[in-house]
Design a protein around this motif. Sequence first.
Motif, mmCIF file in Angstrom:
data_model
loop_
_atom_site.group_PDB
_atom_site.id
_atom_site.type_symbol
_atom_site.label_atom_id
_atom_site.label_comp_id
_atom_site.label_asym_id
_atom_site.label_seq_id
_atom_site.Cartn_x
_atom_site.Cartn_y
_atom_site.Cartn_z
ATOM 1 N N ASP A 1 0.699 -1.106 0.305
ATOM 2 C CA ASP A 1 -0.047 0.143 0.209
ATOM 3 C C ASP A 1 0.780 1.115 0.129
ATOM 4 N N LEU A 2 0.225 2.449 -0.259
ATOM 5 C CA LEU A 2 0.645 3.613 -0.173
ATOM 6 C C LEU A 2 2.063 3.704 0.965
ATOM 7 N N PHE A 3 1.507 3.383 1.990
ATOM 8 C CA PHE A 3 1.943 3.811 3.197
ATOM 9 C C PHE A 3 3.643 3.111 3.324
ATOM 10 N N THR A 4 3.787 1.822 3.037
ATOM 11 C CA THR A 4 4.631 0.844 2.920
ATOM 12 C C THR A 4 5.342 1.710 1.922
ATOM 13 N N LEU A 5 4.910 1.963 0.918
ATOM 14 C CA LEU A 5 5.710 2.940 -0.330
ATOM 15 C C LEU A 5 6.321 3.677 -0.076
ATOM 16 N N LEU A 6 6.071 4.717 0.935
ATOM 17 C CA LEU A 6 6.227 6.236 1.639
ATOM 18 C C LEU A 6 7.258 5.477 2.602
ATOM 19 N N LYS A 7 6.829 5.134 3.480
ATOM 20 C CA LYS A 7 8.378 4.268 4.262
ATOM 21 C C LYS A 7 9.282 4.486 3.624
ATOM 22 N N SER A 8 9.033 3.304 2.269
ATOM 23 C CA SER A 8 10.271 3.234 1.988
ATOM 24 C C SER A 8 10.652 4.299 0.894
ATOM 25 N N SER A 9 10.318 5.285 0.534
ATOM 26 C CA SER A 9 10.864 6.434 -0.021
ATOM 27 C C SER A 9 11.606 7.227 0.244
ATOM 28 N N PHE A 10 12.040 6.948 1.878
ATOM 29 C CA PHE A 10 12.488 8.430 2.355
ATOM 30 C C PHE A 10 14.156 7.591 2.669
ATOM 31 N N GLN B 1 15.462 6.329 0.008
ATOM 32 C CA GLN B 1 16.035 6.420 -1.606
ATOM 33 C C GLN B 1 16.203 7.467 -1.869
ATOM 34 N N ASN B 2 16.984 8.301 -0.984
ATOM 35 C CA ASN B 2 17.889 9.346 -0.727
ATOM 36 C C ASN B 2 16.537 10.306 -1.893
ATOM 37 N N PRO B 3 14.881 11.184 -1.277
ATOM 38 C CA PRO B 3 14.749 12.051 -2.567
ATOM 39 C C PRO B 3 14.802 13.306 -2.074
ATOM 40 N N ASP B 4 15.410 14.487 -3.396
ATOM 41 C CA ASP B 4 15.271 15.429 -2.999
ATOM 42 C C ASP B 4 14.184 16.025 -2.716
ATOM 43 N N TYR B 5 12.524 14.746 -3.278
ATOM 44 C CA TYR B 5 11.274 15.648 -3.481
ATOM 45 C C TYR B 5 10.663 14.820 -3.805
ATOM 46 N N VAL B 6 9.739 14.138 -2.794
ATOM 47 C CA VAL B 6 8.298 12.895 -2.534
ATOM 48 C C VAL B 6 7.277 14.216 -2.814
ATOM 49 N N ILE B 7 7.038 12.840 -3.930
ATOM 50 C CA ILE B 7 5.859 13.094 -4.660
ATOM 51 C C ILE B 7 4.280 11.944 -4.090
ATOM 52 N N VAL B 8 3.760 12.632 -3.001
ATOM 53 C CA VAL B 8 2.081 11.872 -3.146
ATOM 54 C C VAL B 8 1.513 11.764 -3.954
ATOM 55 N N GLY B 9 0.513 10.707 -5.061
ATOM 56 C CA GLY B 9 -0.111 11.162 -5.910
ATOM 57 C C GLY B 9 -1.571 11.690 -5.363
ATOM 58 N N GLU B 10 -1.761 11.258 -4.149
ATOM 59 C CA GLU B 10 -3.289 11.944 -3.696
ATOM 60 C C GLU B 10 -3.001 10.940 -1.961
ATOM 61 N N VAL B 11 -3.199 12.189 -0.565
ATOM 62 C CA VAL B 11 -3.531 11.385 0.914
ATOM 63 C C VAL B 11 -4.606 11.090 1.417
ATOM 64 N N ARG B 12 -5.107 10.416 1.500
ATOM 65 C CA ARG B 12 -6.437 10.292 2.213
ATOM 66 C C ARG B 12 -5.969 9.273 3.265
ATOM 67 N N GLY B 13 -5.580 8.667 3.752
ATOM 68 C CA GLY B 13 -5.565 7.546 5.107
ATOM 69 C C GLY B 13 -4.382 7.808 5.725
ATOM 70 N N LYS B 14 -3.755 6.947 6.770
ATOM 71 C CA LYS B 14 -2.680 6.689 7.632
ATOM 72 C C LYS B 14 -1.260 6.570 6.562
ATOM 73 N N GLU B 15 -1.209 6.883 5.484
ATOM 74 C CA GLU B 15 0.026 7.818 4.800
ATOM 75 C C GLU B 15 0.234 8.323 5.197
ATOM 76 N N ALA B 16 -0.767 9.753 5.415
ATOM 77 C CA ALA B 16 -0.457 11.310 5.357
ATOM 78 C C ALA B 16 0.240 10.868 6.494
ATOM 79 N N SER B 17 0.839 10.625 7.668
ATOM 80 C CA SER B 17 1.392 10.801 9.202
ATOM 81 C C SER B 17 2.491 10.297 8.661
#
Length: 436
Positions: free
Chosen positions: A333-342, A344-360
């Motif tokens: 899910d988005l929550f798992t992907l978002l935790k993993s993304s940080f 991956q050494n990103p300069d910018y993180v873009i989330v298509g749409e926030v609607r649940g626990k991934e917001a935290s």
Amino acid sequence: MKEVVKKKRGIQDYPRVLINFSPQIPPLKKIIDKTKINIRYALIPPFAFVHIYWDSKISELVYEVEEPYLNETEKKYKEEIVSAMENMINLGEVVEKDKEVIAKYIDRMFKILLIELGIELSYETYKKIYYYLYRDFTGFNEIEPLLKDYFVEDIECNGLNTPIYIVHRIYRNIKTNILFKDANKLANFVEKIAQRAGKYISYGNPILDGSLPDGSRVNATYTKDITSRGPTFTIRKFTKTPWTPTQLINFKTLSPEMMSYLWLLIEHKMNILITGGTSSGKTTLLNAIAFFIPPEARVVSIEDTRELNLPRENWLPSVARTSTVTGGVGEIDLFTLLKSSFRQNPDYVIVGEVRGKEASVLFQGMASGHSSLSTMHADSVDTLIKRLETRPIELSPTLMNVLDSVCIMTHATIKKQETRKLKEIVEIMNITSEGI
């Protein structure tokens, strides 16, 4: 014997039918008085055209798809060929290969089957049936012309025995002359959409969210249990190349000053949330301001359905995966992907749409110094804060203070024309338990 050989040679010698799937985009003008609209343009020349006109009998615009007419004999031959071809053709190869290779393959199979079945056709009939074979085996059957129309934004099927509606870039909501009368045929078509989207739909899992190979977003339902008119589908088309900041200014979606301010925010790695209602242009604006991200910067995007289209090389796009078995095994899910993304050494993180626990996780990332951009459904800053504070998100006011700016997109009617506008840009100074 000589006559049979002659007939076979005649069919084999038919030149291959040429179909143009990329016709020129016609210059359509807005006509304020809808009763004066009467236009026709090509969708898949030389076979499929559309006629948009005012129907005085029902007092509304009609989007009439015009395709080759088949008489009863031609329909019978077409059904025989389709039935035989389905048993011989490799659908996986047909869908994935180059268009030129596919066209030659279908042409060869069609001619072989005509000879084997002893069917004799004139070249005119041959061309018409070939068009339907190519359309149905490689495309999306009756709605393929709609998908090829540059001006169509949304395609909406509300179930059995009801016309498909489209949202036109110029003339907005219009009824088409396409409808499904057979429940099995509509169910099979929804299954086809799911297969092309790489998803699974069934009675046990009757709701589909996915992306088609061309990037269009699709939502579909499968049973009467959840949609009383039977299977349904909604397709949201996206442009192959995203709108640029200059184009949005020319469309008067926002002012040059607003765009300049957003450029400064991106340049200084501020955290931006774009909010608005359904189909208000949130993703379009997000795609446009992503042009301001420096080309050398690493961008990681996370979406549940692929919509973003960033014209850059240093970009890692991630898409959530649903489980194909009961119990949610294999779901990402988005929550798992978002935790993993940080990680991956990103300069910018873009989330298509926030609607649940991934917001935290997103706001925790903002707090730890990762510049983030995202969208959310809310029509004002107050509504946004309430959504972030209440279930299922439940963020603390302190954490929300890491948000720098909120852009509010909206639908607006100007001179009786529906438009999408950036209503306001709000800079967040301080959020307390009482609100802003």
